[in-house]
Each structure stands twice: as C-alpha cells, then as structure tokens.
Design an enzyme around this catalytic site. Structure first.
Site, PDB file in Angstrom:
ATOM      1  NE  ARG A  34      -3.961  -1.811   2.319  1.00 62.07           N
ATOM      2  CZ  ARG A  34      -5.009  -1.920   1.838  1.00 62.07           C
ATOM      3  NH1 ARG A  34      -5.327  -0.814   1.073  1.00 62.07           N
ATOM      4  NH2 ARG A  34      -6.086  -2.810   1.901  1.00 62.07           N
TER       5      ARG A  34
ATOM      6  NE  ARG B 242     -21.139  -0.974  -6.533  1.00 63.55           N
ATOM      7  CZ  ARG B 242     -19.887  -1.432  -6.539  1.00 63.55           C
ATOM      8  NH1 ARG B 242     -19.304  -2.048  -7.459  1.00 63.55           N
ATOM      9  NH2 ARG B 242     -18.983  -1.065  -5.595  1.00 63.55           N
TER      10      ARG B 242
ATOM     11  NE  ARG C 276     -19.388  -3.796  -0.562  1.00 63.52           N
ATOM     12  CZ  ARG C 276     -18.401  -3.737  -1.347  1.00 63.52           C
ATOM     13  NH1 ARG C 276     -18.449  -3.925  -2.783  1.00 63.52           N
ATOM     14  NH2 ARG C 276     -17.306  -3.206  -1.134  1.00 63.52           N
TER      15      ARG C 276
END
Length: 206
Positions: free
Chosen positions: A88, A127, A139
């Site tokens: 990362r 979405r 979500r």
C-alpha cells in the site's frame, strides 16, 4: 507469474483478479486473509501479529512481509500469485522487493488500471441507488461519502507506488474505464506477453 494490480477502489481489480486466477491458475493473495490464517495457524509470524493486534497496535510492515513470505512458500503459489491490498506504500513495496530477492524471485509485472475518479464516484452512487431500489442493504463502502474518503486515502498512500514501479521499468498502465471484457482482453495480452518472454530459468520457479 507474480503480479501486483494497482488502481483506486472501484477500478475493477477484484473482477480482473478473478479472471487471472481462472486463466493462469495462480492464487489471489489478500493480506487480510493471510494475516487471519497465520494467526489461526499459530505460526511464529502469526503469533507476533496476534500479540500486536491484541494490544491495539498496527501490524508493522516487517510482520506483514513475513506473512507474505510464508504464504508464497505454499504449493499453490509456486507458479506465481496476485497480491491484493499489498503493498500500500512505497516502503512496503521496497520491503517486498527485498524479501523476494532473498528468495531469488522477482515480480513479473505491476499493472495499473487508470480510471476517472469522478466517473468512479458516479458509478458507485448509481450502484448504491440501484441496490437500495431493489430493497437490498447498501454496502457501507458504496456510499459516496465513504467512497470519496477511500479515494483520498488511496491517492495519498498508494498512488505513489505508480512512480516507484515506473522508475523500475515494471509498470504497465491499462485503461480501466473500458468495458470490463475489453479491460480483460488488454490485461491478458500483457500477461501472455510476460509468459512468452519469461526466461526458462524463471519459468521453473515462476
């Protein structure tokens, strides 16, 4: 073949990873999954990580790299792997390079999906709206506010990896805004080229 996929949240890395797994039979390795498995298995590195997590600390890069090092020794990763969620940061990337070099291994390629962030936010919002319209739970990561926060974190912490791998001559950039199947086609073209050009000595261990 040892691959890293780069790109912000929503760029399609998960979808394309699944297609690489299907095509080449190499595992997709998630650092979160590997960490939990190492803790459950009680490996030396897993026990170290468990102690740190139980004390509320962040697992240091050295421990995460140690977990990756153990995982890629398993039989299913002998022909290669896809790293998901790691590295990362540039420091993690450098540590990963050192660990692989100690094993006489190296990354095959780093592929970045270039995307329009504003378009991504719109895609995620759409979405979320469609999910809610179906009466399904949205979500948390798919709410525009949370998604924008994730994009900011990616831009700050992870985006510099592009320059790092470009400086090593390893970065390949694909247009992640194309239709999914078109992105897959471009991706497979790149990967097949690496398969064809891999040295015979590397092929035995890649």
């Amino acid at each position: 073949m040892r691959i890293i996929l780069l790109g912000p949240p929503g760029a399609g890395k998960g979808t394309q990873s699944a297609r690489i797994v299907e095509r080449f039979g190499i595992p997709q390795l998630s650092t979160g999954d590997m960490l939990r498995a190492a803790v459950a298995a009680g490996t030396p590195v897993g026990l170290e990580a468990k102690g740190i997590m139980e004390s509320g600390g962040l697992v240091p890069d050295s421990v995460v790299v140690g977990i990756v090092a153990d995982r890629i020794e398993e039989a299913d990763a002998h022909n290669g792997f896809i790293l998901d969620g790691f590295p990362r940061t540039v420091d993690q990337a450098a540590a990963l390079d050192r660990m692989l070099a100690e094993k006489n291994l190296a990354l095959s390629t780093v592929i970045e999906f270039s995307v329009d962030e504003d378009a991504l936010v719109g895609r995620i919002a759409k979405r979320a709206t469609e999910t809610a319209a179906r009466g399904e739970p949205v979500r948390k990561d798919d709410t525009p506010e949370v998604f924008k926060t994730r994009l900011t974190a990616y831009r700050t912490q992870t985006a510099p990896l592009s320059a790092y791998y470009a400086s090593l001559g390893m970065l390949e950039t694909l247009d992640g805004m194309k239709p999914v199947d078109a992105v897959t086609g471009d991706l497979m073209t790149v990967l097949e080229r690496h398969v064809r050009t891999a040295p015979a000595t590397a092929a035995a261990i890649s």
